[in-house]
Write a protein that holds these residues in place. Sequence first.
Motif, short mmCIF file in Angstrom:
data_model
loop_
_atom_site.label_atom_id
_atom_site.label_comp_id
_atom_site.label_asym_id
_atom_site.label_seq_id
_atom_site.Cartn_x
_atom_site.Cartn_y
_atom_site.Cartn_z
N LYS A 1 2.84 -7.02 19.07
CA LYS A 1 3.27 -7.20 17.69
C LYS A 1 2.88 -5.98 16.90
CE LYS A 1 2.52 -12.18 17.72
NZ LYS A 1 1.38 -12.38 18.62
N TRP A 2 3.65 -5.73 15.83
CA TRP A 2 3.35 -4.54 15.03
C TRP A 2 1.95 -4.62 14.43
CZ3 TRP A 2 5.50 -0.39 16.16
CH2 TRP A 2 6.85 -0.33 16.52
N SER A 3 1.52 -5.85 14.14
CA SER A 3 0.21 -5.98 13.49
C SER A 3 -0.91 -5.49 14.40
CB SER A 3 -0.03 -7.44 13.11
OG SER A 3 -0.12 -8.22 14.28
N GLU B 1 -2.02 -1.80 13.49
CA GLU B 1 -2.47 -1.43 12.15
C GLU B 1 -3.74 -0.59 12.24
OE1 GLU B 1 -2.75 -5.02 9.92
OE2 GLU B 1 -0.57 -5.31 10.01
N ASN C 1 -5.68 -9.45 12.79
CA ASN C 1 -4.66 -8.66 13.47
C ASN C 1 -5.09 -8.20 14.86
OD1 ASN C 1 -6.29 -6.41 13.12
ND2 ASN C 1 -5.08 -5.53 11.46
N SER D 1 -6.26 -5.53 15.91
CA SER D 1 -5.54 -4.29 16.13
C SER D 1 -6.18 -3.45 17.23
CB SER D 1 -5.51 -3.48 14.84
OG SER D 1 -5.03 -2.19 15.10
#
Lengths: 284, 304
Positions: B70-72, B75, B82, B84
């Motif tokens: 996922k783009w999150s 981050e 997230n 990340s």
Amino acid sequence: MENNQVKERGMKILFLIAACASILAVVLICLFLFANGLPAIFEIGPGKFLLGTKWDPTNNVYGILPMIVGSLYVTAGAIIVGVPIGVLTAVFMAEFCPPKLYKIMKPAVELLAGIPSIVYGFFGLVALVPIIRNLFGGSGKGILTASILLGIMILPTIISISESALRAVPRSYYEGAVGLGATKERAVFFTMVPAAKSGIFAGIVLGIGRAIGETMAVIMVAGNTAVMPTSILSMVRTMTANIVLEMGYATDLHREALIATGVVLFIFILIINLCFALIKKKEA
Amino acid sequence: MDENKPKAPLAPSEDQAINKVTFSEKWADYKKHPFSMFLYILVILAAVITVAVLGYLLVFLLVKGIPNLKWSMFEWNYTRENVSMMPAIINTIIVTALCLLFAVPLGIGSAIYLVEYAKRGSKLVEVVRLTTETLSGIPSIIYGLFGFLMFAVSFKWGYSLLGGALTLAIMVLPVIMRTTEEALKSVPDSFREGSYGLGAGKLRTIFRIILPSAMPGILSGVILAVGRTVGETAALIYTAGTVAGVPSSIMGSGRTLAVHMYALLSEGLYTDQAYATGVVLIVLVVIINWISNRIAKKFGNKLG
């Protein structure tokens, strides 16, 4: 001219120093490990430490026999799984593989070697463990699972070294065997493979070294209970896993006992390295 | 061993084996030699297993992993929501760069000494060879333990990116040394003779003639080393630590991508994110392997 000579001399010394870096590294590693690990072994008592079957840091009982046995079992399992497949694949790549297929096989083996051990561990956890659980019951983690995973991980080592050993055998051996009426398979298995024996053996020894030292993959699938294994499905903890699992919070003697576990592992590795060097020397 | 008969006269189809053999001829041949057929089947089976295992691993992780990307996850800052992996990617780049900064000059310098300066059969060369072989056989957890004892404890650095990078530098040193050595050896002696003949000194010969022609081999070795640092976990957990952010300096603790994956798994809550991290790691390793191969092949350098 003077200046040039100084430069030549200076750089030569710099290169020499660089060459000594690996010596220094080995010395430092030995020094730090032994200096930090040996005192604990003597404090606990070498017999109690190496042959004690109970590992109970909260009560200051440190016996690493379960871990030694665990490491040995898992490594033996990896050899049983990995060696036949690895050597036969090497035979295929060196003797039977059509050139077109070789272009796929070679990168595949290289990729197998390049996959990080944590990814193997994860794969073992999400793919192998459920299969073993469904087949044999229990948790699915244990000697069997770890052996299969490690067997896969040592494949590239065994394949690439055995393959180059097979390729180094003079072609005339094969031609002679075929000329005498042997089938291709017989020629390969009864003249080429015996001639490449020591190279193949060196590959296996290197594979053993990789298996016994593997950490992140084993931690995911071995179950990690520090008790003597009773069956092929029981959970084990290897020496490597012992270090990673407890180093984070260990203090005092507990921490030193973990470093001492590392020392024992290191000695195993040195013995394996020595075997490897001896085989290579014999070959040369 | 009971089929020793074929040792006698050549079967007709074996006469033609030099030319093309049809499948049915081959089959007829194998029927006469069941043991050979058995060996052939074993060999094929092993090769199929090897490729199938790799295929299964890749397909399994990619199919299950890609939907979890996922783009999150990319981050800049790591939070519990997230999860990340961006800080881990940045840490990986920092650690790899630092590691190469130490390992590449040492590895190349030492290979230059071994190939260009050392006399044949010198004791030092033998010792260096032995220690390099020892180094390449030491498992990463031992490096981790050593790095922890030396950098984190003795130097009182605590967990730091620098400590992790130095530990890895020692670990990849033999890889760089060995590939550079091979590359230097593959430079023909006529290059050296030509250079000396034109009046160049030893240093100039090394830097202007030998190193440039050995560059592809050296480069593919360095990239191989990058691959090892990117995938390394055990040597970093107790040297660079497992903090999930990017530290303000290289003396701070931070986790690389592989350690990030381990941390996610050991916390036990983030299997989906671990899948995604696994995909990123595999893609990275495939790319790195591919580049290393391309370089080695493009310049016709026969390196392992």
